[in-house]
Design an enzyme around this catalytic site. Sequence first.
Site, PDB file in Angstrom:
ATOM      1  N   HIS A   1     -45.194  38.255  18.209  1.00 17.77           N
ATOM      2  CA  HIS A   1     -44.461  38.213  19.691  1.00 17.77           C
ATOM      3  C   HIS A   1     -43.306  39.474  19.328  1.00 17.77           C
ATOM      4  CE1 HIS A   1     -43.868  38.500  23.922  1.00 17.77           C
ATOM      5  NE2 HIS A   1     -42.854  37.421  23.816  1.00 17.77           N
ATOM      6  N   SER A   2     -43.732  40.459  20.535  1.00 17.07           N
ATOM      7  CA  SER A   2     -41.569  41.248  21.221  1.00 17.07           C
ATOM      8  C   SER A   2     -41.469  41.593  19.512  1.00 17.07           C
ATOM      9  CB  SER A   2     -41.079  40.374  22.006  1.00 17.07           C
ATOM     10  OG  SER A   2     -39.886  41.062  22.804  1.00 17.07           O
ATOM     11  N   TYR A   3     -39.585  41.321  19.691  1.00 17.72           N
ATOM     12  CA  TYR A   3     -39.189  41.667  18.325  1.00 17.72           C
ATOM     13  C   TYR A   3     -39.544  41.268  17.061  1.00 17.72           C
ATOM     14  CZ  TYR A   3     -34.901  42.867  16.189  1.00 17.72           C
ATOM     15  OH  TYR A   3     -33.771  43.926  15.361  1.00 17.72           O
TER      16      TYR A   3
END
Length: 393
Positions: A292-294
């Site tokens: 997720h995300s980073y």
Amino acid sequence: MSISLSSLILLPIWISMAQIQQGGPDEKEKTTALKDLLSRIDLDELMKKDEPPLDFPDTLEGFEYAFNEKGQLRHIKTGEPFVFNYQEDLHRWNQKRYEALGEIITKYVYELLEKDCNLKKISIPVDATESEPKSFIFMSEDALTNPQKLMVLIHGSGVVRAGQWARRLIINEDLDSGTQIPFIKRAMDEGYGVIVLNPNENYIEVEKPKIHVQSSSDSSDEPAEKRERKDKVSKETKKRRDFYEKYRNPQREKEMMQLYIRENGSPEEHAIYVWDHFIAQSAAENVFFVAHSYGGLAFVELMIQREADVKSKVTAVALTDSVHNVWHQEAGKTIREWMRENCCNWVSSSEPLDTSVESMLPDCPRVSAVTMNSPPHSIYHPPAVAESHTYGF
């Protein structure tokens, strides 16, 4: 008309300045001194002196909150959701209270990973000495021995830790929305080994040691009169500093320093370390990532550093609102081609689930995750999706 506390505090100084400015040139020195005093006053810090103590409970019960049968955080007495503005007009104090609760939530999720998901907590670095800073990851019993498939979970940046997607969702929505637990349980039910990374646990904090300044009077080769003058100046300086400090830091918060964890000082380093010491050593024929995300950026960096190894073991990658950028990270053509065939990025969108979403980057398909919340939690079944061979899987 209401007058702020900071205005009341500074009112006498402003009046003095106005009076001085009406005087002759002899008053310029006093004006300069007052301006210097004003420049040293940090109003935000000054307001701290009227805060309640930053002394918060260290248990959910102490906060008078508990998770109900639906995994929702509710007040024990009122049944109401968490209230951020517990003290009106004291944002900093409310934020500190929220952060204290967040630390308890983190420990609570760790307990769920061990008790409800039957994961093991594994200390890293694997060869750490007793005295050096350490971190940890979580693994299922069969993570390294499962011959068929392994699921690896990587969360995003910020305050979240192993087992979490978003602290905000845990506190304001429920455990299913904000934690990785539904992913873990589904994966284990479908025969996957599981490894949960902890990429934001990069350092430990310890209190800064106090610096002891040697007194100038110890310089025996100085004349006594000079030493006395220097000591007097030093004492006056300390007196002024202590006077200002009681306003700048009225609650005497401890000054902390960070000791970084060897080979795990950043999310990218952590991902590479866990790959080298665990994932690459696993028996699984097929490895799947959910990032997720980073966490997506960390995976791309892992691939840049370990391209051949990743291609040989990883079957598919489910990204959710990934912030990776193949241009900025300088991912080569072969990596971009592999990502187009083996990765999919589910992004926040109002479109129906799996609807194609345009992308400016030539790496992997982007499709709708339906929800506008972050992270997308409509895809509790990335393992099943990964085996469906849609969107390149």
